[in-house]
Scaffold this motif. Structure first.
Motif, PDB file in Angstrom:
ATOM      1  N   VAL A 102       7.639   9.803  -2.619  1.00  0.00           N
ATOM      2  CA  VAL A 102       7.165   8.415  -2.135  1.00  0.00           C
ATOM      3  C   VAL A 102       6.326   8.667  -0.891  1.00  0.00           C
ATOM      4  O   VAL A 102       6.680   9.397  -0.176  1.00  0.00           O
ATOM      5  CB  VAL A 102       8.334   7.357  -2.041  1.00  0.00           C
ATOM      6  CG1 VAL A 102       7.784   6.139  -1.388  1.00  0.00           C
ATOM      7  CG2 VAL A 102       9.042   7.080  -3.114  1.00  0.00           C
ATOM      8  N   ARG A 103       5.328   8.355  -0.877  1.00  0.00           N
ATOM      9  CA  ARG A 103       4.418   8.280   0.170  1.00  0.00           C
ATOM     10  C   ARG A 103       4.230   6.731   0.852  1.00  0.00           C
ATOM     11  O   ARG A 103       3.739   5.830   0.021  1.00  0.00           O
ATOM     12  CB  ARG A 103       2.934   8.793   0.199  1.00  0.00           C
ATOM     13  CG  ARG A 103       2.180   8.656   1.549  1.00  0.00           C
ATOM     14  CD  ARG A 103       0.925   9.057   1.231  1.00  0.00           C
ATOM     15  NE  ARG A 103       0.580  10.683   0.963  1.00  0.00           N
ATOM     16  CZ  ARG A 103      -0.040  11.158   0.287  1.00  0.00           C
ATOM     17  NH1 ARG A 103      -1.027  10.603  -0.479  1.00  0.00           N
ATOM     18  NH2 ARG A 103       0.017  12.699  -0.146  1.00  0.00           N
ATOM     19  N   LEU A 104       4.176   6.557   1.985  1.00  0.00           N
ATOM     20  CA  LEU A 104       4.472   5.076   2.853  1.00  0.00           C
ATOM     21  C   LEU A 104       3.186   4.946   3.422  1.00  0.00           C
ATOM     22  O   LEU A 104       2.499   5.846   3.930  1.00  0.00           O
ATOM     23  CB  LEU A 104       5.580   4.913   3.640  1.00  0.00           C
ATOM     24  CG  LEU A 104       6.874   5.329   2.806  1.00  0.00           C
ATOM     25  CD1 LEU A 104       7.941   5.016   3.943  1.00  0.00           C
ATOM     26  CD2 LEU A 104       7.062   4.464   1.656  1.00  0.00           C
ATOM     27  N   ASN A 105       2.877   3.524   3.677  1.00  0.00           N
ATOM     28  CA  ASN A 105       1.678   3.191   4.438  1.00  0.00           C
ATOM     29  C   ASN A 105       1.900   3.141   5.936  1.00  0.00           C
ATOM     30  O   ASN A 105       1.107   3.338   6.864  1.00  0.00           O
ATOM     31  CB  ASN A 105       1.292   1.832   4.097  1.00  0.00           C
ATOM     32  CG  ASN A 105       0.665   1.746   2.606  1.00  0.00           C
ATOM     33  OD1 ASN A 105      -0.362   2.540   2.463  1.00  0.00           O
ATOM     34  ND2 ASN A 105       0.987   0.838   1.918  1.00  0.00           N
ATOM     35  N   TRP A 106       3.267   3.268   6.238  1.00  0.00           N
ATOM     36  CA  TRP A 106       3.831   3.108   7.682  1.00  0.00           C
ATOM     37  C   TRP A 106       5.253   3.991   7.557  1.00  0.00           C
ATOM     38  O   TRP A 106       5.756   3.999   6.568  1.00  0.00           O
ATOM     39  CB  TRP A 106       3.913   1.811   8.385  1.00  0.00           C
ATOM     40  CG  TRP A 106       4.682   0.757   7.814  1.00  0.00           C
ATOM     41  CD1 TRP A 106       6.054   0.733   7.806  1.00  0.00           C
ATOM     42  CD2 TRP A 106       4.074  -0.158   6.686  1.00  0.00           C
ATOM     43  NE1 TRP A 106       6.245  -0.103   6.937  1.00  0.00           N
ATOM     44  CE2 TRP A 106       5.373  -0.754   6.313  1.00  0.00           C
ATOM     45  CE3 TRP A 106       2.727  -0.646   6.183  1.00  0.00           C
ATOM     46  CZ2 TRP A 106       5.224  -2.038   5.660  1.00  0.00           C
ATOM     47  CZ3 TRP A 106       2.811  -1.685   5.368  1.00  0.00           C
ATOM     48  CH2 TRP A 106       3.912  -2.337   4.947  1.00  0.00           C
ATOM     49  N   PRO A 107       5.679   4.427   8.692  1.00  0.00           N
ATOM     50  CA  PRO A 107       6.862   5.021   8.963  1.00  0.00           C
ATOM     51  C   PRO A 107       7.974   4.055   8.461  1.00  0.00           C
ATOM     52  O   PRO A 107       8.087   3.346   9.098  1.00  0.00           O
ATOM     53  CB  PRO A 107       6.870   6.055   9.971  1.00  0.00           C
ATOM     54  CG  PRO A 107       5.630   5.753  10.777  1.00  0.00           C
ATOM     55  CD  PRO A 107       4.966   4.553   9.920  1.00  0.00           C
TER      56      PRO A 107
END
Length: 152
Positions: A102-107
């Motif tokens: 999973v890659r997120l737009n924000w931490p």
């Protein structure tokens, strides 16, 4: 999913279904002078090149008539593949117990990239991921991209 992507999905889903396939998901990216519309389709027997070409032809026709994309665009149609992208709460539930990147737009908890096992969904708002014995709650709107990790 952006407002534009949601509109495109509503326009494209019936076309894909009419050809006997499932619209697995779509990615819509707009740069300054161009756009990329990537459509993932699936079917009970899987997907081949002819299926992708048929969907591409039909979707192109609908996009030419409705003209929802204001800049020149590139249309790509493909199967979800082994590292299948996941877009919806239903898809995350379908692959519960599977490993995902999973890659997120924000931490979240100081991280933007996660790899773990899909534990559950919190309503339809967050993915519950087990990462090395630690449980992390990732809000769906924070998820930029999620893909299954293929098993070999």
């Amino acid at each position: 999913m952006s407002h534009d992507a949601q509109e495109l999905k509503q326009l494209i889903a019936p076309v894909v279904a009419g050809l006997g396939f499932e619209l697995w998901g779509l990615e819509y990216r707009v740069q300054r002078n161009s756009a990329l519309l990537r459509i993932f389709i699936d079917g009970p027997e899987g997907i081949n090149l002819d299926d992708c070409a048929a969907v591409s032809d039909q979707v192109s026709g609908v996009l030419d008539v409705d003209d929802p994309i204001p800049v020149p665009y590139r249309l790509e149609v493909s199967s979800p593949g082994m590292d299948r992208p996941l877009f919806t709460p239903e898809q995350f539930r379908r692959y519960q117990g599977e490993e995902v990147r999973v890659r997120l737009n924000w931490p979240v908890e100081g991280q933007r990239n996660y790899r773990g096992r899909i534990s559950d969904m919190d309503a339809d708002t967050a993915l519950i991921l087990e990462v090395e014995g630690h449980v992390v709650r990732l809000p769906l709107e924070a998820i930029s991209r999620a893909r299954l990790v293929p098993k070999f």
